[in-house]
Enzyme design. Structure first.
Site, PDB file in Angstrom:
ATOM      1  N   ARG A  68     -88.773  -9.117 -15.486  1.00  0.00           N
ATOM      2  CA  ARG A  68     -88.418  -9.085 -16.732  1.00  0.00           C
ATOM      3  C   ARG A  68     -88.206 -10.641 -17.697  1.00  0.00           C
ATOM      4  O   ARG A  68     -88.129 -11.492 -18.221  1.00  0.00           O
ATOM      5  CB  ARG A  68     -87.405  -8.022 -17.763  1.00  0.00           C
ATOM      6  CG  ARG A  68     -88.399  -7.002 -18.180  1.00  0.00           C
ATOM      7  CD  ARG A  68     -87.052  -5.548 -18.620  1.00  0.00           C
ATOM      8  NE  ARG A  68     -86.590  -5.150 -17.458  1.00  0.00           N
ATOM      9  CZ  ARG A  68     -86.438  -4.137 -16.235  1.00  0.00           C
ATOM     10  NH1 ARG A  68     -87.654  -3.665 -15.813  1.00  0.00           N
ATOM     11  NH2 ARG A  68     -85.887  -4.278 -15.326  1.00  0.00           N
ATOM     12  N   GLU A 105     -78.242  -0.552  -5.598  1.00  0.00           N
ATOM     13  CA  GLU A 105     -77.841   0.297  -4.472  1.00  0.00           C
ATOM     14  C   GLU A 105     -77.721   1.122  -3.645  1.00  0.00           C
ATOM     15  O   GLU A 105     -76.574   1.811  -2.808  1.00  0.00           O
ATOM     16  CB  GLU A 105     -77.456   1.110  -5.997  1.00  0.00           C
ATOM     17  CG  GLU A 105     -76.135   2.430  -6.217  1.00  0.00           C
ATOM     18  CD  GLU A 105     -76.021   3.216  -7.678  1.00  0.00           C
ATOM     19  OE1 GLU A 105     -77.231   2.485  -8.393  1.00  0.00           O
ATOM     20  OE2 GLU A 105     -75.886   3.821  -7.562  1.00  0.00           O
TER      21      GLU A 105
HETATM   22  P1  AMP Z   1     -78.821  -6.670 -10.032  1.00  0.00           P
HETATM   23  O1  AMP Z   1     -79.683  -6.968  -8.706  1.00  0.00           O
HETATM   24  O2  AMP Z   1     -77.798  -5.075 -10.189  1.00  0.00           O
HETATM   25  O3  AMP Z   1     -77.439  -6.991 -11.253  1.00  0.00           O
HETATM   26  O4  AMP Z   1     -79.583  -5.501 -11.120  1.00  0.00           O
HETATM   27  C1  AMP Z   1     -80.037  -6.558 -11.838  1.00  0.00           C
HETATM   28  C2  AMP Z   1     -81.547  -6.805 -11.981  1.00  0.00           C
HETATM   29  O5  AMP Z   1     -82.130  -5.084 -12.164  1.00  0.00           O
HETATM   30  C3  AMP Z   1     -82.450  -6.685 -13.316  1.00  0.00           C
HETATM   31  O6  AMP Z   1     -83.795  -7.691 -12.773  1.00  0.00           O
HETATM   32  C4  AMP Z   1     -82.779  -5.503 -14.634  1.00  0.00           C
HETATM   33  O7  AMP Z   1     -84.192  -6.345 -15.250  1.00  0.00           O
HETATM   34  C5  AMP Z   1     -83.187  -4.646 -13.576  1.00  0.00           C
HETATM   35  N1  AMP Z   1     -81.259  -3.241 -13.993  1.00  0.00           N
HETATM   36  C6  AMP Z   1     -80.386  -3.283 -13.039  1.00  0.00           C
HETATM   37  N2  AMP Z   1     -79.604  -1.982 -14.208  1.00  0.00           N
HETATM   38  C7  AMP Z   1     -80.593  -2.110 -15.639  1.00  0.00           C
HETATM   39  C8  AMP Z   1     -80.086  -1.375 -16.508  1.00  0.00           C
HETATM   40  N3  AMP Z   1     -79.209  -0.543 -16.468  1.00  0.00           N
HETATM   41  N4  AMP Z   1     -81.287  -1.738 -17.621  1.00  0.00           N
HETATM   42  C9  AMP Z   1     -82.487  -2.607 -17.101  1.00  0.00           C
HETATM   43  N5  AMP Z   1     -82.721  -2.982 -16.154  1.00  0.00           N
HETATM   44  C10 AMP Z   1     -81.495  -3.237 -14.958  1.00  0.00           C
END
Ligand code: AMP
Length: 183
Positions: A68, A105
């Site tokens: 995205r 996670e």
């Molecule tokens: P993080 O590494 O935990 O910061 O996760 C970020 C990545 O996961 C991004 O590329 C987001 O597109 C996706 N992502 C994580 N949580 C969500 C969510 N609740 N809704 C949509 N995309 C998410």
């Protein structure tokens, strides 16, 4: 709607992001940007507003995180007349890469950048972009890849910042989020 600032657009952006509960697994409140993207005036106005912010920065490249981050990063790079660099999931880039494993996670994932992503530019300055920051693992790995490829990350830009999860993230660069979400 064109010509509005990021602050002016916040409410409409929020109203046009769909929440899908329990996707991709139970307990996750997924923020679906497809409803924003199909709104042509809002999508255009958002990229214009980001362009207005970042044309004041010294930037050589916009680096988008798969997938995205590509959707927002490519039109922004085009509008700014800068190069676009994709940061991709393992195995998707065809040439020599640097890679970084990061924790999810459950389990781990790996991102890659082409070793010559910024070649031809001395001390390349890079804007990192993705749709959302949650735990920050994806952004942190991407920032490290940019540095490994010889770039300096001047800011990390997200459409949404899930503050309950991102509070302890410490990126080396400044973080800018269009929407700060607390639930
Ligand atoms: P993080 O590494 O935990 O910061 O996760 C970020 C990545 O996961 C991004 O590329 C987001 O597109 C996706 N992502 C994580 N949580 C969500 C969510 N609740 N809704 C949509 N995309 C998410």
């Amino acid at each position: 709607m064109s010509g509005l600032s990021i602050d002016d657009l916040k409410i409409q952006i929020l109203e046009n992001i769909r929440i899908v509960n329990d996707y991709p697994k139970k307990g996750i409140k997924f923020r679906d940007i497809t409803t924003l993207l199909q709104h042509k005036d809002l999508f255009f106005a958002l990229i214009e507003a980001l362009k207005n912010r970042y044309e004041k920065y010294e930037i050589d490249f916009v680096a988008g995180i798969e997938s995205r981050g590509f959707i927002f990063g490519s039109p922004l790079a085009y509008a700014l007349k800068k190069g676009f660099v994709p940061i991709r999931k393992k195995g998707k880039l065809p040439h020599k890469v640097f890679q970084k494993e990061y924790l999810l996670e459950y389990g781990s994932d790996t991102l890659e950048i082409h070793q010559d992503a910024f070649c031809g530019v001395l001390n390349p300055k890079v804007l990192l972009i993705d749709d959302l920051i949650a735990t920050g693992g994806t952004a942190k790995a991407s920032e490290e890849l940019i540095m490994q490829a010889g770039g300096k990350c001047v800011e990390a830009c997200f459409l949404m910042d899930l503050k309950m999860l991102s509070q302890d993230v410490n990126l080396k660069t400044n973080v800018f989020s269009v929407l700060e979400l607390w639930d």
